[in-house]
Design an enzyme around this catalytic site. Structure first.
Site, short mmCIF file in Angstrom:
data_model
loop_
_atom_site.label_atom_id
_atom_site.label_comp_id
_atom_site.label_asym_id
_atom_site.label_seq_id
_atom_site.Cartn_x
_atom_site.Cartn_y
_atom_site.Cartn_z
N LYS A 162 0.85 -1.20 0.00
CA LYS A 162 0.00 0.00 0.00
C LYS A 162 0.88 1.25 0.00
CE LYS A 162 -1.85 -1.37 3.79
NZ LYS A 162 -2.67 -1.66 5.00
N THR A 196 -8.74 9.27 7.83
CA THR A 196 -8.05 8.09 7.29
C THR A 196 -7.96 6.95 8.29
OG1 THR A 196 -5.95 9.07 7.99
CG2 THR A 196 -6.66 9.48 5.71
N GLY A 198 -8.59 3.67 9.86
CA GLY A 198 -9.20 2.41 9.43
C GLY A 198 -9.05 2.07 7.97
N THR A 199 -8.21 2.81 7.25
CA THR A 199 -8.05 2.51 5.82
C THR A 199 -7.50 1.11 5.58
OG1 THR A 199 -5.95 3.70 5.92
CG2 THR A 199 -7.83 4.89 5.01
N GLY A 200 -6.45 0.74 6.33
CA GLY A 200 -5.85 -0.56 6.14
C GLY A 200 -6.78 -1.69 6.53
N CYS A 201 -7.49 -1.52 7.64
CA CYS A 201 -8.46 -2.53 8.09
C CYS A 201 -9.54 -2.72 7.03
CB CYS A 201 -9.09 -2.11 9.41
SG CYS A 201 -7.93 -1.76 10.74
#
Length: 380
Positions: A162, A196, A198-201
């Protein structure tokens, strides 16, 4: 059958990341979310005030409970809590009743606010989870902590790098495979927002949902990226720090692989009269371009209707069918004898379009819009 996604991750009391973000993503994409909570955090948009790991035995008990009754098609792993839990979960995922499940591993180490969520021993224990994963989804700092691209690929899993932590106005995400290197890349303008958390979750859970629904990895990643970007654009603006995303505002009628009926464009004679008429009908105007004789309206379910005054409307109505995989869809139709007047082409307004006519001469446009489906640059 509804896709069953088991989420093994920590709870975020602020609702922005962790289990809460995971459940939102899985639910909005049509899956059934189940959870094995690894830690309870006291957390908000400003940071993490406390972390309480759940005992490993209880994490495993949660996994066993849902597997025994409901079953699992895919697993998403986020914050793992401890090295002991990481090792135990990795072992549990190799047993026959879970060996078939696709595993998406998001190696959470640090919260968006900068708070540490994994110690050195836990990070070292991630190796066992990488051995079991189908794909790992680290951001750039997490990738460095894991030893880099080759170190991750050595475990035999795919690697989605990412690019949100990179420099510049363009975010680049790269999908790599063991022995093949980079197999796909996505580039998109950076979205200017502080929401932003929680974007990865959200991304990892969206990928897991796609895999649980039977999608191949690359299309699952592509749809998940669109979902995350739309959720960022729809963020509700809560909190004083890194706010939560707007997963609840993403309409997945714009994330279909296709075809989905999206829009009909009708000819018009008088721009102002037609605009007033469709507003009176209860539609929301989202494009106002009187100089081009073009207006677009949106219904409550996301379907749109356009009017067009002038030469471009002379041929009558045009029906728009949407796909998240336009090129593959057009290639499939072309192989079966469908004749196209325009093969897929990137248009200046941000859509990719192919054009044809049906046997009666009615005009059709097959298109792919991604995030521009609901948030086009020309929107009011």
């Amino acid at each position: 059958m509804t896709a069953r996604v088991l989420i093994i991750a920590g709870s975020d009391s602020g609702g922005g990341a962790g289990i809460q973000a995971d459940i939102k993503a899985v639910t909005m994409l049509g899956g059934h979310a189940m959870t094995a909570i690894t830690a309870i955090t006291a957390q908000n948009t400003l940071g993490v005030q406390g972390v309480h790991p759940i005992p490993t035995e209880m994490v495993l008990a949660q996994i066993d409970s849902v597997v025994a009754d409901i079953g699992v098609d895919a697993v998403k792993i986020g914050m793992i809590g401890s090295a002991e839990t990481a090792a135990a979960v990795a072992e549990r995922l190799t047993r026959p009743d879970l060996a078939h499940a696709a595993v998406v591993f998001d190696p959470v180490m640090v919260a968006t606010s900068g708070s540490a969520l994994a110690d050195d021993a836990t990070i070292a224990a991630f190796k066992a989870l990488l051995d079991r994963a189908m794909v790992a989804t680290p951001n750039l700092p997490e990738l460095a902590a894991l030893g880099g691209e080759e170190a991750v690929l050595a475990h035999g899993c795919s690697l989605l790098i990412k690019g949100g932590h990179g420099e510049g106005e363009t975010v680049i995400d790269r999908l790599l495979e063991t022995g093949e290197g980079e197999v796909a890349r996505w580039e998109a303008p950076r979205i200017d927002t502080t929401s932003t958390h929680g974007t990865g979750c959200t991304l990892a859970s969206a990928i897991a949902t796609g895999l649980a629904q039977g999608m191949p990895l690359e299309p699952a990643v592509a749809r998940a990226r669109d979902f995350v970007r739309l959720a960022l654009m729809g963020a509700p603006g809560l909190g004083s720090g890194h706010g939560p995303m707007g997963q609840q505002f993403v309409r997945n009628d714009g994330l279909f692989t296709g075809p989905a009926l999206n829009q009909i464009t009708l000819p018009a004679n008088d721009y102002a009269v037609s605009v007033a008429f469709y507003k009176q009908m209860g539609l929301t105007q989202i494009v106002d371009s009187p100089g081009n004789g073009y207006a677009r309206f949106e219904a409550a379910n996301g379907v749109t209707l356009s009017i067009h005054v002038g030469d471009g409307a002379a041929g009558g109505a045009t029906t728009y069918l949407e796909s998240g995989a336009l090129d593959a869809w057009v290639a499939y139709l072309a192989r079966r004898g469908v004749q196209f007047e325009q093969m897929p082409k990137d248009e200046e307004w941000g859509w990719r379009e192919a054009r044809l006519s049906d046997p009666a001469g009615n005009r059709l446009c097959l298109y792919q819009a991604g995030e521009y489906r609901r948030y086009p640059p020309w929107r009011i």
